[in-house]
Design a protein around this motif. Structure first.
Motif, PDB file in Angstrom:
ATOM      1  N   CYS A  98      -8.318  -1.470  -1.050  1.00  0.00           N
ATOM      2  CA  CYS A  98      -7.894  -0.533  -0.006  1.00  0.00           C
ATOM      3  C   CYS A  98      -9.073  -0.064   0.832  1.00  0.00           C
ATOM      4  N   THR A  99     -10.142   0.344   0.178  1.00  0.00           N
ATOM      5  CA  THR A  99     -11.300   0.863   0.910  1.00  0.00           C
ATOM      6  C   THR A  99     -11.952  -0.231   1.744  1.00  0.00           C
ATOM      7  N   ASP A 156      -9.936  -0.365   4.797  1.00  0.00           N
ATOM      8  CA  ASP A 156     -10.214   0.840   5.577  1.00  0.00           C
ATOM      9  C   ASP A 156     -11.511   0.684   6.381  1.00  0.00           C
ATOM     10  N   HIS A 157     -12.542   0.161   5.743  1.00  0.00           N
ATOM     11  CA  HIS A 157     -13.812  -0.023   6.438  1.00  0.00           C
ATOM     12  C   HIS A 157     -13.719  -1.117   7.496  1.00  0.00           C
ATOM     13  N   MET A 186      -4.000   7.560   0.024  1.00  0.00           N
ATOM     14  CA  MET A 186      -4.746   7.902   1.230  1.00  0.00           C
ATOM     15  C   MET A 186      -5.264   9.323   1.041  1.00  0.00           C
ATOM     16  N   TRP A 191       0.865  -1.190   0.000  1.00  0.00           N
ATOM     17  CA  TRP A 191       0.000   0.000   0.000  1.00  0.00           C
ATOM     18  C   TRP A 191       0.897   1.235   0.000  1.00  0.00           C
ATOM     19  N   LEU A 208     -11.181  -1.828   9.270  1.00  0.00           N
ATOM     20  CA  LEU A 208     -10.497  -1.289  10.449  1.00  0.00           C
ATOM     21  C   LEU A 208     -11.496  -0.758  11.468  1.00  0.00           C
ATOM     22  N   ARG A 209     -12.643  -0.306  10.987  1.00  0.00           N
ATOM     23  CA  ARG A 209     -13.660   0.212  11.893  1.00  0.00           C
ATOM     24  C   ARG A 209     -14.230  -0.895  12.781  1.00  0.00           C
ATOM     25  N   THR A 220     -11.473   5.987   7.347  1.00  0.00           N
ATOM     26  CA  THR A 220     -10.953   5.551   8.650  1.00  0.00           C
ATOM     27  C   THR A 220      -9.521   6.008   8.846  1.00  0.00           C
ATOM     28  N   LEU A 221      -8.674   5.781   7.843  1.00  0.00           N
ATOM     29  CA  LEU A 221      -7.289   6.230   7.931  1.00  0.00           C
ATOM     30  C   LEU A 221      -7.221   7.741   8.080  1.00  0.00           C
ATOM     31  N   ASP A 222      -8.095   8.437   7.393  1.00  0.00           N
ATOM     32  CA  ASP A 222      -8.103   9.898   7.477  1.00  0.00           C
ATOM     33  C   ASP A 222      -8.455  10.364   8.893  1.00  0.00           C
ATOM     34  N   THR A 226     -10.666   6.678   1.938  1.00  0.00           N
ATOM     35  CA  THR A 226     -10.065   6.092   3.141  1.00  0.00           C
ATOM     36  C   THR A 226     -10.528   6.857   4.387  1.00  0.00           C
TER      37      THR A 226
END
Length: 492
Positions: free
Chosen positions: A262-263, A266-267, A20, A15, A269-270, A32-34, A30
């Motif tokens: 990637c997304t 990211d989701h 991002m 990645w 991770l929530r 969550t990362l943001d 992204t």
């Protein structure tokens, strides 16, 4: 011990830092990362010292450079070095330590100091272990079906995932990680390592995530004049291995599939963050997120990793401190030079644990900052080296003795090669000296009379890849055992 923070260390595979939204990417989603970047510190000059999976992970796990841990090539049969690992240090400090996902070590069931690991190794049963994700698929009635989508781990073919959403490896890693958090001993702090296998190919995202991106709005790869001329053998070998004749809509489709992976992560991770919150341990948990390396994704006609351009070597690096901690600034961007070797000492220092003398890295939050970051990859015609002073990056290809110099302050996308230009002689000389100062092994044969000399490359082989990038097949019954030293899926 109960006052020590828990540690959630998340690593993605392949990645790039720029993929991002918080880093300014025009397309990627992204959220969550943001939000984590707003809650903590984002390091904008973080790099993989050797942008290949195995060497990068050895660096992460031991806090050492490739020179110390012994691999800048990609040696799948090489055992872990006899150094304290980050997991072992946390256990020695009274922590419980568990891992889920891709570890990429030999033997595959080496626990590297963890109490236990739930393994997802991208379909490598021929190396001697049926991993936990493959066993899960079998339990669900899909034995050996992981790769029946027909895509492979080292190419840029794409299609939607072929099984139910709950069976996708990203969902499995998240679910097992959430259960790992729930199974913790509440009387001890925990070190949790979550290692996602994507967005590394195969590009098989859930269709719902592909549908989140409109094809004609996906950004296209970078182009530069230097990439249109004669290239060093290391780059021309990459172009021969991966096709470069993609039309624009095909390039956008490849990137859409990659961004969808990637997304999805990211989701997911929530789910981990939500589990920590509901278990009432989120406020006392340090979160560090990074990747082992990036992916060129067609920039300059190049794919995958193994080079030191930003898309390949620069990695995302986000750190969120425990609530109330003064160690980690919130909503802050730190531009110091950071390497993967710094992950281990950073996490140990945030937990108040000692850092072993074997560690080469330094804490990202200490007063000590490095002036030069050295990078090294391969020892043959594909060899490349990097010296980076935080603004200027010098890349050396020993085969053909080719140099590139980029000013990342005025040219962050590396479009203009400044090597050999009179006004940059001083900075180029400084970085050349850094390359020579860091030379070891075969590098010393490529330095003559105190100057970078390189070597004359052999004639390029133009044979096709009969192994189709390490194509996987039906994995039930498992394929026969293979030589773990056999490497497939790269130009050479």
């Amino acid at each position: 011990m109960r006052d020590q923070p828990n540690i959630l260390f998340v690593m993605m595979d392949q990645w790039p830092a720029k993929v991002m939204r918080a880093a300014g990417h025009p397309t990627i989603l992204t959220p969550t990362l943001d939000q984590l970047a707003r809650l903590g510190t984002r390091f904008s000059r973080a790099y993989s010292e050797c942008p290949i999976c195995i060497p990068a992970r050895r660096t992460v796990m031991t806090g050492t450079t490739p020179r110390s841990h012994g691999d800048r090539q990609f040696q799948p049969s090489l055992g872990m070095p006899d150094f304290p690992t980050v997991a072992q240090c946390f256990r020695d400090g009274g922590y419980q330590a568990f891992g889920v996902g891709k570890m990429h070590v030999h033997p595959q069931r080496d626990r590297m100091g963890f109490d236990d690991i739930w393994l997802a190794e991208e379909g490598r049963p021929q190396l001697g272990a049926i991993d936990d994700y493959d066993m899960y698929l079998a339990d669900q009635g899909h034995a050996g079906a992981q790769f029946l989508h027909g895509m492979n781990n080292n190419d840029y073919l794409f299609r939607p995932w072929h099984l139910d959403e709950r069976l996708h490896v990203t969902n499995w890693i998240t679910r097992e990680s959430a259960r790992m958090i729930k199974r913790r001993d509440p009387g001890k702090p925990a070190f949790w390592h979550v290692s996602y296998t994507h967005p590394h190919p195969p590009l098989v995202p859930l269709e719902a995530y592909m549908n989140m991106y409109e094809l004609d709005r996906v950004d296209l790869p970078l182009h530069a004049d230097w990439a249109a001329g004669e290239l060093p053998p290391a780059l021309s070998a990459t172009r021969r291995y991966w096709p470069t004749e993609f039309k624009n809509h095909e390039l956008q489709a490849i990137r859409r599939a990659y961004y969808a992976l990637c997304t999805h992560i990211d989701h997911q991770l929530r789910v981990l963050i939500g589990t920590l919150r509901e278990e009432q341990v989120l406020d006392n948990t340090v979160i560090l997120i990074c990747s082992d390396h990036g992916d060129m994704l067609g920039d300059f006609g190049l794919w995958a990793k193994r080079v030191f351009y930003e898309a390949s070597a620069q990695v995302p690096m986000l750190v969120v401190g425990a609530s109330g901690s003064n160690s980690v600034q919130a909503n802050h961007v730190d531009n110091r030079l950071v390497g993967l070797q710094d992950v281990m000492p950073t996490l140990l220092s945030l937990a108040g644990l000692p850092i072993p003398s074997t560690v080469d890295g330094i804490s990202m939050f200490g007063d000590t900052r490095r002036n030069i970051l050295f990078g090294e990859c391969r020892e043959n015609v594909l060899a490349t080296r990097m010296a980076h002073d935080g603004r200027f990056k010098l890349i050396w290809y020993p085969a053909g003795n080719h140099l590139q110099l980029f000013d990342l302050e005025t040219d962050p996308t590396e479009l203009v090669n400044l090597a050999g230009k009179d006004e940059f002689t001083q900075v180029q000389s400084k970085l050349e000296r850094a390359l020579m100062d860091h030379a070891w092994g075969i590098d010393n044969e490529w330095i003559i009379d105190g100057r970078l000399a390189g070597f004359s490359p052999p004639d390029a082989a133009r044979n096709g890849d009969r192994h189709f990038g390490g194509q996987r097949g039906v994995h039930y019954p498992p394929p026969p055992l293979d030589d773990p030293a056999r490497a497939v899926g790269s130009p050479g």
